[in-house]
Design an enzyme around this catalytic site. Structure first.
Site, PDB file in Angstrom:
ATOM      1  N   ARG A   1       7.708  -1.924   1.766  1.00  0.00           N
ATOM      2  CA  ARG A   1       7.449  -0.486   1.651  1.00  0.00           C
ATOM      3  C   ARG A   1       7.012   0.035   3.018  1.00  0.00           C
ATOM      4  O   ARG A   1       6.056  -0.464   3.597  1.00  0.00           O
ATOM      5  CB  ARG A   1       6.345  -0.232   0.620  1.00  0.00           C
ATOM      6  CG  ARG A   1       5.873   1.209   0.571  1.00  0.00           C
ATOM      7  CD  ARG A   1       4.769   1.416  -0.472  1.00  0.00           C
ATOM      8  NE  ARG A   1       4.361   2.790  -0.487  1.00  0.00           N
ATOM      9  CZ  ARG A   1       3.118   3.218  -0.243  1.00  0.00           C
ATOM     10  NH1 ARG A   1       2.148   2.369  -0.001  1.00  0.00           N
ATOM     11  NH2 ARG A   1       2.842   4.502  -0.258  1.00  0.00           N
TER      12      ARG A   1
ATOM     13  N   HIS B   1       3.648   9.974   4.248  1.00  0.00           N
ATOM     14  CA  HIS B   1       2.399   9.211   4.332  1.00  0.00           C
ATOM     15  C   HIS B   1       1.533   9.867   5.411  1.00  0.00           C
ATOM     16  O   HIS B   1       1.226   9.262   6.433  1.00  0.00           O
ATOM     17  CB  HIS B   1       2.692   7.735   4.629  1.00  0.00           C
ATOM     18  CG  HIS B   1       1.564   6.798   4.296  1.00  0.00           C
ATOM     19  ND1 HIS B   1       1.708   5.683   3.492  1.00  0.00           N
ATOM     20  CD2 HIS B   1       0.255   6.796   4.656  1.00  0.00           C
ATOM     21  CE1 HIS B   1       0.555   5.032   3.393  1.00  0.00           C
ATOM     22  NE2 HIS B   1      -0.344   5.696   4.088  1.00  0.00           N
TER      23      HIS B   1
ATOM     24  N   GLU C   1      -0.662   9.015  -1.963  1.00  0.00           N
ATOM     25  CA  GLU C   1      -2.054   9.414  -2.195  1.00  0.00           C
ATOM     26  C   GLU C   1      -2.327  10.896  -1.937  1.00  0.00           C
ATOM     27  O   GLU C   1      -2.982  11.264  -0.951  1.00  0.00           O
ATOM     28  CB  GLU C   1      -2.996   8.553  -1.341  1.00  0.00           C
ATOM     29  CG  GLU C   1      -2.893   7.071  -1.629  1.00  0.00           C
ATOM     30  CD  GLU C   1      -3.962   6.256  -0.904  1.00  0.00           C
ATOM     31  OE1 GLU C   1      -4.692   6.823  -0.081  1.00  0.00           O
ATOM     32  OE2 GLU C   1      -4.063   5.049  -1.191  1.00  0.00           O
TER      33      GLU C   1
ATOM     34  N   ASN D   1      -2.048   2.655  -5.832  1.00  0.00           N
ATOM     35  CA  ASN D   1      -2.801   1.976  -4.776  1.00  0.00           C
ATOM     36  C   ASN D   1      -4.185   1.702  -5.329  1.00  0.00           C
ATOM     37  O   ASN D   1      -4.869   2.618  -5.778  1.00  0.00           O
ATOM     38  CB  ASN D   1      -2.935   2.855  -3.529  1.00  0.00           C
ATOM     39  CG  ASN D   1      -1.606   3.048  -2.812  1.00  0.00           C
ATOM     40  OD1 ASN D   1      -0.595   2.449  -3.187  1.00  0.00           O
ATOM     41  ND2 ASN D   1      -1.594   3.869  -1.784  1.00  0.00           N
TER      42      ASN D   1
ATOM     43  N   TYR E   1      -7.855  -0.322  -4.473  1.00  0.00           N
ATOM     44  CA  TYR E   1      -8.685  -1.075  -3.526  1.00  0.00           C
ATOM     45  C   TYR E   1     -10.004  -1.542  -4.125  1.00  0.00           C
ATOM     46  O   TYR E   1     -10.413  -2.674  -3.928  1.00  0.00           O
ATOM     47  CB  TYR E   1      -8.943  -0.238  -2.261  1.00  0.00           C
ATOM     48  CG  TYR E   1      -7.719  -0.167  -1.393  1.00  0.00           C
ATOM     49  CD1 TYR E   1      -7.449  -1.168  -0.469  1.00  0.00           C
ATOM     50  CD2 TYR E   1      -6.794   0.862  -1.531  1.00  0.00           C
ATOM     51  CE1 TYR E   1      -6.311  -1.138   0.315  1.00  0.00           C
ATOM     52  CE2 TYR E   1      -5.646   0.904  -0.751  1.00  0.00           C
ATOM     53  CZ  TYR E   1      -5.410  -0.102   0.166  1.00  0.00           C
ATOM     54  OH  TYR E   1      -4.267  -0.082   0.921  1.00  0.00           O
TER      55      TYR E   1
ATOM     56  N   GLU F   1       0.025  -0.510  -3.036  1.00  0.00           N
ATOM     57  CA  GLU F   1      -0.936  -0.996  -2.033  1.00  0.00           C
ATOM     58  C   GLU F   1      -2.092  -1.681  -2.732  1.00  0.00           C
ATOM     59  O   GLU F   1      -2.562  -1.213  -3.771  1.00  0.00           O
ATOM     60  CB  GLU F   1      -1.538   0.152  -1.199  1.00  0.00           C
ATOM     61  CG  GLU F   1      -0.644   0.720  -0.143  1.00  0.00           C
ATOM     62  CD  GLU F   1      -1.311   1.851   0.643  1.00  0.00           C
ATOM     63  OE1 GLU F   1      -2.537   1.811   0.854  1.00  0.00           O
ATOM     64  OE2 GLU F   1      -0.581   2.769   1.023  1.00  0.00           O
TER      65      GLU F   1
END
Ligand code: BGC
Length: 465
Positions: free
Chosen positions: A85, A129, A174, A299, A301, A368
Protein backbone atom coordinates in the site's frame (compact mmCIF):
# COMPACT_ATOMS: atom_id res chain seq x y z
CA UNK A 1 0.29 -42.45 21.68
CA UNK A 2 -0.90 -39.18 20.12
CA UNK A 3 -4.10 -37.88 21.60
CA UNK A 4 -5.97 -34.76 20.50
CA UNK A 5 -4.93 -33.10 23.72
CA UNK A 6 -1.25 -33.72 23.04
CA UNK A 7 -1.65 -32.18 19.58
CA UNK A 8 -2.23 -28.79 21.18
CA UNK A 9 -2.17 -25.91 18.73
CA UNK A 10 1.38 -24.62 18.32
CA UNK A 11 0.94 -22.65 15.14
CA UNK A 12 -1.87 -20.87 13.38
CA UNK A 13 -2.62 -20.75 9.68
CA UNK A 14 -4.07 -17.84 7.69
CA UNK A 15 -6.31 -18.33 4.64
CA UNK A 16 -4.39 -18.89 1.39
CA UNK A 17 -5.74 -15.67 -0.13
CA UNK A 18 -4.88 -13.51 2.90
CA UNK A 19 -2.81 -10.45 1.97
CA UNK A 20 0.39 -9.89 3.92
CA UNK A 21 1.52 -6.42 2.99
CA UNK A 22 3.28 -3.31 4.16
CA UNK A 23 2.30 0.33 3.81
CA UNK A 24 3.97 3.68 3.18
CA UNK A 25 2.84 7.17 2.17
CA UNK A 26 4.26 9.54 -0.44
CA UNK A 27 5.35 12.51 1.66
CA UNK A 28 6.87 10.23 4.29
CA UNK A 29 9.10 8.30 1.89
CA UNK A 30 9.50 9.75 -1.61
CA UNK A 31 11.59 12.89 -1.16
CA UNK A 32 12.22 14.61 -4.52
CA UNK A 33 9.99 17.35 -3.18
CA UNK A 34 10.50 19.68 -6.11
CA UNK A 35 11.57 17.30 -8.85
CA UNK A 36 10.05 16.43 -12.21
CA UNK A 37 7.32 19.03 -11.99
CA UNK A 38 5.93 18.19 -8.54
CA UNK A 39 4.01 21.07 -6.98
CA UNK A 40 4.29 22.22 -3.37
CA UNK A 41 2.05 20.58 -0.79
CA UNK A 42 0.83 21.84 2.56
CA UNK A 43 3.40 19.58 4.23
CA UNK A 44 6.25 21.24 2.30
CA UNK A 45 4.96 24.58 3.55
CA UNK A 46 4.28 23.44 7.11
CA UNK A 47 7.71 21.86 7.54
CA UNK A 48 9.36 25.09 6.45
CA UNK A 49 7.79 26.94 9.39
CA UNK A 50 10.08 27.02 12.41
CA UNK A 51 8.91 25.04 15.42
CA UNK A 52 6.35 22.87 13.65
CA UNK A 53 8.42 19.71 13.21
CA UNK A 54 10.73 18.13 15.75
CA UNK A 55 14.32 19.22 15.09
CA UNK A 56 13.15 21.12 12.01
CA UNK A 57 13.03 17.96 9.88
CA UNK A 58 11.14 17.81 6.58
CA UNK A 59 10.28 15.36 3.81
CA UNK A 60 12.46 16.96 1.12
CA UNK A 61 14.62 13.84 0.87
CA UNK A 62 12.91 11.41 3.28
CA UNK A 63 13.78 7.80 2.29
CA UNK A 64 14.73 8.99 -1.21
CA UNK A 65 12.30 6.40 -2.52
CA UNK A 66 11.65 8.46 -5.63
CA UNK A 67 15.15 7.54 -6.81
CA UNK A 68 15.20 4.01 -5.40
CA UNK A 69 12.12 2.43 -6.89
CA UNK A 70 13.77 -0.79 -8.05
CA UNK A 71 15.66 -1.29 -4.80
CA UNK A 72 12.50 -0.86 -2.74
CA UNK A 73 10.46 -3.13 -4.99
CA UNK A 74 13.13 -5.82 -4.69
CA UNK A 75 13.01 -5.41 -0.94
CA UNK A 76 9.25 -5.96 -0.84
CA UNK A 77 9.76 -9.05 -2.93
CA UNK A 78 12.58 -10.34 -0.71
CA UNK A 79 10.21 -9.95 2.24
CA UNK A 80 7.73 -12.31 0.52
CA UNK A 81 4.96 -9.71 0.66
CA UNK A 82 2.04 -10.20 -1.70
CA UNK A 83 0.59 -6.70 -1.21
CA UNK A 84 1.88 -3.14 -0.93
CA UNK A 85 0.00 0.00 0.00
CA UNK A 86 1.48 3.32 -1.12
CA UNK A 87 -0.01 6.73 -1.65
CA UNK A 88 -0.11 8.91 -4.73
CA UNK A 89 1.12 12.46 -4.19
CA UNK A 90 -1.61 14.75 -5.50
CA UNK A 91 0.86 17.60 -6.26
CA UNK A 92 2.98 15.18 -8.32
CA UNK A 93 -0.05 14.44 -10.52
CA UNK A 94 -1.60 17.91 -10.48
CA UNK A 95 0.96 20.45 -9.27
CA UNK A 96 -1.74 23.08 -8.70
CA UNK A 97 -4.35 20.63 -7.41
CA UNK A 98 -6.58 21.24 -10.42
CA UNK A 99 -6.10 21.56 -14.13
CA UNK A 100 -2.88 20.46 -15.80
CA UNK A 101 -1.62 16.92 -15.29
CA UNK A 102 2.10 16.28 -14.82
CA UNK A 103 3.01 13.30 -17.03
CA UNK A 104 6.23 12.66 -15.10
CA UNK A 105 4.18 12.08 -11.98
CA UNK A 106 2.02 9.55 -13.82
CA UNK A 107 5.17 7.87 -15.14
CA UNK A 108 6.59 7.51 -11.64
CA UNK A 109 3.53 5.67 -10.27
CA UNK A 110 3.36 3.57 -13.44
CA UNK A 111 6.90 2.40 -12.68
CA UNK A 112 5.86 1.44 -9.15
CA UNK A 113 2.68 -0.33 -10.20
CA UNK A 114 4.30 -2.23 -13.07
CA UNK A 115 7.24 -3.17 -10.87
CA UNK A 116 4.91 -4.50 -8.21
CA UNK A 117 2.94 -6.57 -10.70
CA UNK A 118 6.13 -8.01 -12.21
CA UNK A 119 6.97 -9.24 -8.73
CA UNK A 120 3.54 -10.66 -8.01
CA UNK A 121 2.70 -7.96 -5.44
CA UNK A 122 -0.83 -6.51 -5.41
CA UNK A 123 -0.78 -2.67 -5.49
CA UNK A 124 -3.16 -0.75 -3.21
CA UNK A 125 -3.05 2.98 -3.89
CA UNK A 126 -4.21 5.63 -1.45
CA UNK A 127 -5.44 8.64 -3.38
CA UNK A 128 -5.03 11.12 -0.52
CA UNK A 129 -2.60 10.70 2.35
CA UNK A 130 -2.56 14.31 3.57
CA UNK A 131 -0.37 16.11 0.99
CA UNK A 132 -2.87 18.68 -0.26
CA UNK A 133 -1.49 20.88 -3.05
CA UNK A 134 -0.64 24.24 -1.47
CA UNK A 135 -2.47 26.05 -4.27
CA UNK A 136 -5.72 24.54 -2.97
CA UNK A 137 -4.94 25.47 0.63
CA UNK A 138 -4.48 29.01 -0.63
CA UNK A 139 -8.18 29.01 -1.57
CA UNK A 140 -9.33 27.53 1.74
CA UNK A 141 -8.14 23.91 1.67
CA UNK A 142 -10.56 21.50 3.34
CA UNK A 143 -12.60 24.38 4.73
CA UNK A 144 -13.58 25.12 1.13
CA UNK A 145 -16.24 22.76 -0.22
CA UNK A 146 -14.75 23.01 -3.73
CA UNK A 147 -11.72 21.03 -2.57
CA UNK A 148 -13.92 17.92 -2.37
CA UNK A 149 -14.77 18.32 -6.05
CA UNK A 150 -11.13 18.86 -6.98
CA UNK A 151 -10.18 15.68 -5.14
CA UNK A 152 -12.82 13.80 -7.14
CA UNK A 153 -11.36 15.15 -10.40
CA UNK A 154 -7.90 14.04 -9.30
CA UNK A 155 -9.26 10.61 -8.29
CA UNK A 156 -10.74 10.26 -11.78
CA UNK A 157 -7.30 11.02 -13.29
CA UNK A 158 -5.76 8.30 -11.07
CA UNK A 159 -8.49 5.83 -12.01
CA UNK A 160 -8.02 6.44 -15.74
CA UNK A 161 -4.22 6.24 -15.52
CA UNK A 162 -3.75 3.37 -13.07
CA UNK A 163 -7.10 1.62 -12.64
CA UNK A 164 -6.31 -1.12 -15.15
CA UNK A 165 -3.55 -2.46 -12.87
CA UNK A 166 -4.56 -1.49 -9.35
CA UNK A 167 -5.77 -4.11 -6.87
CA UNK A 168 -7.71 -1.53 -4.83
CA UNK A 169 -8.04 2.20 -4.35
CA UNK A 170 -8.31 3.88 -0.96
CA UNK A 171 -9.86 7.32 -1.35
CA UNK A 172 -8.75 9.01 1.88
CA UNK A 173 -6.36 7.99 4.62
CA UNK A 174 -7.72 8.85 8.08
CA UNK A 175 -10.18 11.71 7.56
CA UNK A 176 -10.04 12.29 11.31
CA UNK A 177 -6.39 13.35 11.24
CA UNK A 178 -6.94 15.60 8.23
CA UNK A 179 -9.75 17.52 9.94
CA UNK A 180 -8.74 17.31 13.59
CA UNK A 181 -4.98 17.81 13.55
CA UNK A 182 -4.97 19.88 10.36
CA UNK A 183 -7.77 22.35 11.11
CA UNK A 184 -8.99 21.88 14.70
CA UNK A 185 -5.76 21.69 16.72
CA UNK A 186 -3.24 22.81 14.10
CA UNK A 187 -0.64 20.20 15.09
CA UNK A 188 -0.39 18.99 11.49
CA UNK A 189 -0.40 20.83 8.16
CA UNK A 190 -1.83 23.28 7.34
CA UNK A 191 -1.63 24.19 11.04
CA UNK A 192 -5.03 25.84 11.52
CA UNK A 193 -6.44 25.77 15.06
CA UNK A 194 -10.10 26.66 14.72
CA UNK A 195 -12.94 24.40 15.91
CA UNK A 196 -15.47 25.74 13.41
CA UNK A 197 -13.07 25.21 10.52
CA UNK A 198 -12.32 21.77 11.96
CA UNK A 199 -16.03 20.89 11.75
CA UNK A 200 -16.27 22.19 8.19
CA UNK A 201 -13.15 20.28 7.17
CA UNK A 202 -14.66 17.11 8.66
CA UNK A 203 -17.65 17.28 6.36
CA UNK A 204 -15.69 18.27 3.28
CA UNK A 205 -13.18 15.46 3.63
CA UNK A 206 -16.02 12.95 4.04
CA UNK A 207 -17.75 14.45 1.02
CA UNK A 208 -14.47 14.19 -0.91
CA UNK A 209 -14.41 10.48 -0.14
CA UNK A 210 -17.92 9.98 -1.54
CA UNK A 211 -17.30 12.10 -4.65
CA UNK A 212 -13.96 10.37 -5.31
CA UNK A 213 -15.58 6.96 -5.00
CA UNK A 214 -18.27 7.98 -7.47
CA UNK A 215 -15.67 9.44 -9.84
CA UNK A 216 -13.66 6.22 -9.80
CA UNK A 217 -16.81 4.19 -10.44
CA UNK A 218 -17.68 6.45 -13.39
CA UNK A 219 -14.22 6.01 -14.93
CA UNK A 220 -13.36 3.41 -17.55
CA UNK A 221 -11.91 1.26 -14.78
CA UNK A 222 -14.96 1.64 -12.58
CA UNK A 223 -14.85 -1.88 -11.20
CA UNK A 224 -11.61 -1.42 -9.21
CA UNK A 225 -12.50 -2.19 -5.59
CA UNK A 226 -12.56 1.13 -3.76
CA UNK A 227 -12.92 1.99 -0.10
CA UNK A 228 -11.78 4.39 2.60
CA UNK A 229 -9.31 4.01 5.46
CA UNK A 230 -10.38 5.18 8.90
CA UNK A 231 -8.29 5.19 12.06
CA UNK A 232 -10.20 3.43 14.80
CA UNK A 233 -9.47 2.90 18.44
CA UNK A 234 -11.09 0.85 21.19
CA UNK A 235 -12.42 3.02 24.02
CA UNK A 236 -12.37 1.11 27.29
CA UNK A 237 -13.82 2.63 30.45
CA UNK A 238 -12.69 1.32 33.79
CA UNK A 239 -15.41 2.63 36.05
CA UNK A 240 -19.12 3.28 36.05
CA UNK A 241 -18.69 7.06 36.19
CA UNK A 242 -16.72 7.17 32.94
CA UNK A 243 -18.99 4.82 31.00
CA UNK A 244 -21.22 7.48 29.45
CA UNK A 245 -18.15 9.54 28.58
CA UNK A 246 -16.63 6.52 26.84
CA UNK A 247 -19.70 6.30 24.61
CA UNK A 248 -19.35 9.99 23.72
CA UNK A 249 -15.62 9.67 23.01
CA UNK A 250 -16.26 6.60 20.89
CA UNK A 251 -18.69 8.61 18.76
CA UNK A 252 -16.25 11.53 18.50
CA UNK A 253 -13.21 9.52 17.45
CA UNK A 254 -14.72 6.53 15.66
CA UNK A 255 -18.37 7.16 14.80
CA UNK A 256 -17.84 10.60 13.33
CA UNK A 257 -15.95 9.08 10.39
CA UNK A 258 -17.41 5.58 10.23
CA UNK A 259 -21.14 6.30 10.58
CA UNK A 260 -21.44 8.69 7.62
CA UNK A 261 -19.86 6.08 5.33
CA UNK A 262 -21.68 3.03 6.66
CA UNK A 263 -24.93 4.51 8.02
CA UNK A 264 -25.30 7.73 6.03
CA UNK A 265 -25.43 10.02 9.07
CA UNK A 266 -23.22 11.63 11.67
CA UNK A 267 -23.57 10.26 15.19
CA UNK A 268 -25.24 12.21 17.99
CA UNK A 269 -22.52 13.86 20.03
CA UNK A 270 -23.06 15.92 23.21
CA UNK A 271 -20.10 18.18 22.41
CA UNK A 272 -21.79 19.36 19.24
CA UNK A 273 -18.79 21.50 18.26
CA UNK A 274 -17.17 18.22 17.20
CA UNK A 275 -19.80 17.86 14.47
CA UNK A 276 -19.84 19.67 11.13
CA UNK A 277 -22.00 22.81 11.37
CA UNK A 278 -25.46 22.17 9.88
CA UNK A 279 -25.12 24.78 7.15
CA UNK A 280 -22.26 22.92 5.42
CA UNK A 281 -24.30 19.72 5.04
CA UNK A 282 -26.27 20.19 1.84
CA UNK A 283 -29.13 18.07 0.56
CA UNK A 284 -27.86 14.83 -0.90
CA UNK A 285 -24.42 15.03 0.75
CA UNK A 286 -25.03 12.12 3.10
CA UNK A 287 -26.13 9.95 0.16
CA UNK A 288 -22.88 10.77 -1.62
CA UNK A 289 -20.79 10.02 1.47
CA UNK A 290 -22.57 6.71 2.03
CA UNK A 291 -22.16 5.50 -1.57
CA UNK A 292 -21.59 1.77 -1.17
CA UNK A 293 -17.93 0.99 -0.62
CA UNK A 294 -16.29 -2.27 -1.72
CA UNK A 295 -14.24 -2.66 1.46
CA UNK A 296 -13.28 -0.81 4.59
CA UNK A 297 -9.68 -0.11 5.59
CA UNK A 298 -8.84 0.16 9.27
CA UNK A 299 -5.73 1.69 10.80
CA UNK A 300 -5.28 0.53 14.37
CA UNK A 301 -2.48 1.51 16.70
CA UNK A 302 -3.69 1.62 20.29
CA UNK A 303 -6.74 1.59 22.55
CA UNK A 304 -7.80 4.45 24.81
CA UNK A 305 -8.43 3.40 28.36
CA UNK A 306 -10.22 5.90 30.55
CA UNK A 307 -11.55 6.34 34.04
CA UNK A 308 -13.29 9.17 35.81
CA UNK A 309 -11.11 11.80 37.39
CA UNK A 310 -12.84 11.09 40.69
CA UNK A 311 -12.03 7.38 40.54
CA UNK A 312 -8.43 7.63 41.73
CA UNK A 313 -6.53 5.22 43.91
CA UNK A 314 -5.92 2.33 41.51
CA UNK A 315 -2.42 1.43 40.38
CA UNK A 316 -2.43 3.17 37.00
CA UNK A 317 -0.38 5.89 35.38
CA UNK A 318 -2.55 8.79 34.32
CA UNK A 319 -2.45 10.42 30.91
CA UNK A 320 -3.94 13.57 29.65
CA UNK A 321 -6.88 12.62 27.46
CA UNK A 322 -7.97 15.26 24.95
CA UNK A 323 -7.70 17.79 27.81
CA UNK A 324 -10.86 16.15 28.95
CA UNK A 325 -12.66 17.73 31.92
CA UNK A 326 -14.06 14.58 33.53
CA UNK A 327 -11.97 11.59 32.46
CA UNK A 328 -8.29 10.69 32.37
CA UNK A 329 -6.56 8.31 30.02
CA UNK A 330 -4.73 5.63 31.94
CA UNK A 331 -1.93 3.17 31.36
CA UNK A 332 -2.54 -0.19 32.99
CA UNK A 333 0.62 -1.51 34.61
CA UNK A 334 0.89 -4.58 32.39
CA UNK A 335 0.42 -2.69 29.12
CA UNK A 336 3.70 -1.63 27.48
CA UNK A 337 4.16 1.63 25.60
CA UNK A 338 5.70 2.15 22.20
CA UNK A 339 8.32 4.78 21.47
CA UNK A 340 5.43 7.13 20.58
CA UNK A 341 4.08 6.64 24.10
CA UNK A 342 1.14 4.65 22.68
CA UNK A 343 -0.37 1.69 24.53
CA UNK A 344 0.27 -1.78 23.17
CA UNK A 345 -2.92 -3.83 23.25
CA UNK A 346 -3.83 -6.27 20.50
CA UNK A 347 -7.15 -6.93 22.27
CA UNK A 348 -8.26 -3.49 21.11
CA UNK A 349 -7.79 -4.58 17.49
CA UNK A 350 -9.98 -7.62 17.96
CA UNK A 351 -12.61 -5.44 19.60
CA UNK A 352 -12.79 -2.93 16.78
CA UNK A 353 -12.88 -5.71 14.18
CA UNK A 354 -15.91 -7.11 15.98
CA UNK A 355 -17.53 -3.67 16.04
CA UNK A 356 -16.97 -3.02 12.36
CA UNK A 357 -18.22 -6.52 11.55
CA UNK A 358 -21.50 -5.62 13.29
CA UNK A 359 -21.84 -2.60 10.99
CA UNK A 360 -20.81 -4.12 7.66
CA UNK A 361 -20.07 -7.50 6.14
CA UNK A 362 -17.88 -5.90 3.45
CA UNK A 363 -14.27 -7.12 3.30
CA UNK A 364 -12.04 -5.50 5.90
CA UNK A 365 -8.34 -4.74 5.49
CA UNK A 366 -6.03 -3.63 8.24
CA UNK A 367 -4.39 -0.92 6.16
CA UNK A 368 -2.00 0.12 8.95
CA UNK A 369 -0.83 -1.33 12.23
CA UNK A 370 2.58 -1.01 13.77
CA UNK A 371 4.73 0.52 16.45
CA UNK A 372 7.62 2.91 16.88
CA UNK A 373 10.68 1.37 18.53
CA UNK A 374 13.96 3.11 19.37
CA UNK A 375 15.83 0.86 16.92
CA UNK A 376 19.56 1.08 16.38
CA UNK A 377 22.11 -0.87 14.36
CA UNK A 378 24.21 -2.95 16.72
CA UNK A 379 27.97 -3.54 16.21
CA UNK A 380 27.25 -6.62 14.09
CA UNK A 381 25.02 -4.65 11.75
CA UNK A 382 21.79 -6.19 13.05
CA UNK A 383 18.66 -4.54 14.44
CA UNK A 384 17.09 -6.56 17.20
CA UNK A 385 13.61 -5.08 17.47
CA UNK A 386 12.03 -7.74 19.64
CA UNK A 387 9.31 -5.30 20.78
CA UNK A 388 8.12 -5.03 17.17
CA UNK A 389 8.22 -8.79 16.70
CA UNK A 390 5.95 -9.29 19.64
CA UNK A 391 3.69 -6.41 18.49
CA UNK A 392 3.32 -7.99 15.04
CA UNK A 393 2.78 -11.41 16.53
CA UNK A 394 0.07 -10.33 18.94
CA UNK A 395 -1.78 -8.20 16.41
CA UNK A 396 -1.68 -10.91 13.75
CA UNK A 397 -2.98 -13.32 16.35
CA UNK A 398 -5.88 -10.92 16.95
CA UNK A 399 -6.49 -10.90 13.18
CA UNK A 400 -6.52 -14.67 13.11
CA UNK A 401 -8.97 -14.83 16.03
CA UNK A 402 -11.22 -12.44 14.11
CA UNK A 403 -11.09 -14.60 10.99
CA UNK A 404 -11.89 -17.67 13.10
CA UNK A 405 -14.98 -15.84 14.39
CA UNK A 406 -16.16 -15.37 10.81
CA UNK A 407 -15.11 -11.72 10.43
CA UNK A 408 -14.45 -10.88 6.79
CA UNK A 409 -10.84 -9.78 7.27
CA UNK A 410 -8.90 -10.17 4.04
CA UNK A 411 -5.48 -8.64 4.62
CA UNK A 412 -2.98 -6.88 6.84
CA UNK A 413 -0.57 -4.12 5.81
CA UNK A 414 2.11 -3.43 8.37
CA UNK A 415 3.01 0.19 9.04
CA UNK A 416 5.55 0.60 7.85
CA UNK A 417 7.62 -1.08 5.23
CA UNK A 418 10.52 1.14 6.29
CA UNK A 419 11.44 3.91 8.70
CA UNK A 420 10.26 7.23 7.31
CA UNK A 421 9.31 10.83 8.02
CA UNK A 422 6.95 10.57 10.98
CA UNK A 423 5.10 13.89 10.44
CA UNK A 424 5.50 16.28 13.38
CA UNK A 425 7.99 13.87 14.97
CA UNK A 426 10.31 14.07 11.96
CA UNK A 427 12.85 11.25 11.75
CA UNK A 428 12.90 10.66 15.50
CA UNK A 429 10.37 7.80 15.44
CA UNK A 430 11.07 4.56 13.62
CA UNK A 431 8.07 2.50 12.48
CA UNK A 432 9.71 0.35 9.79
CA UNK A 433 10.41 -3.34 9.59
CA UNK A 434 13.32 -2.11 7.49
CA UNK A 435 15.79 0.32 9.01
CA UNK A 436 16.73 3.41 7.00
CA UNK A 437 19.98 5.23 7.59
CA UNK A 438 18.78 8.74 6.73
CA UNK A 439 22.27 9.94 5.85
CA UNK A 440 23.20 7.22 3.34
CA UNK A 441 19.68 5.88 2.67
CA UNK A 442 20.95 2.38 3.16
CA UNK A 443 18.08 -0.01 3.97
CA UNK A 444 18.70 -2.78 6.51
CA UNK A 445 15.95 -5.32 7.29
CA UNK A 446 15.36 -5.53 11.03
CA UNK A 447 14.77 -8.81 12.85
CA UNK A 448 11.03 -8.08 12.59
CA UNK A 449 11.33 -8.04 8.79
CA UNK A 450 12.68 -11.61 8.82
CA UNK A 451 9.98 -12.65 11.27
CA UNK A 452 7.20 -11.12 9.15
CA UNK A 453 8.68 -12.43 5.90
CA UNK A 454 8.56 -15.98 7.23
CA UNK A 455 4.88 -15.60 8.14
CA UNK A 456 4.07 -14.04 4.76
CA UNK A 457 5.75 -16.94 2.99
CA UNK A 458 4.23 -19.82 4.94
CA UNK A 459 0.91 -18.14 5.89
CA UNK A 460 1.50 -19.67 9.29
CA UNK A 461 2.69 -18.18 12.56
CA UNK A 462 3.86 -19.80 15.78
CA UNK A 463 1.29 -19.39 18.53
CA UNK A 464 3.95 -18.08 20.88
CA UNK A 465 6.96 -15.93 19.97
C1 BGC B 1 -0.73 7.54 9.48
C2 BGC B 1 0.72 7.35 9.10
C3 BGC B 1 1.58 7.54 10.34
C4 BGC B 1 1.21 6.50 11.35
C5 BGC B 1 2.02 6.56 12.64
C6 BGC B 1 -1.12 6.94 10.80
O1 BGC B 1 -1.94 7.82 11.47
O2 BGC B 1 -1.58 7.15 8.45
O3 BGC B 1 1.03 8.23 8.08
O4 BGC B 1 2.94 7.51 10.05
O5 BGC B 1 -0.14 6.68 11.73
O6 BGC B 1 1.85 7.75 13.30
Amino acid sequence: MTTDASKALTEIRFPDDFLFGAATAAYQTEGAAEEDGKGISIWDTFCAQPGKIYRGDNGNIACDSYHRTEEDLDLLSALNLNAYRFSIAWPRIQPEGRGAVNQKGIDYYNRIIDGLLERGIAPAATIYHWDLPQALEDIGGWVNRDTAGYLADYAAICAEAFGDRIDRFITINEPQIVAKLGYRTGDFAPGIADPVKGGMATHHIMLAHGLALQAIRASKHGSVPTGITVDLTAIVSLDEESREEAIQIDREVNGLYLDPVLLGKYPEIDRSEMLPPDHVILDGDMDVISTEIDFIGINYYQPHIIRSLSGRGLAFDEYEYFNHPTVAGVKPIDMPLTDMGWLVDAGGLEEILQKVHCLTKKPIYITENGCAVSDYVDPTGAIHDHERISYIHDHLLACWHAIEQGINLKGYYHWSMMDNFEWAQGYSKRFGIVYVDFLTHKRIPKDSAFFYAAIAKSKTMPLNT
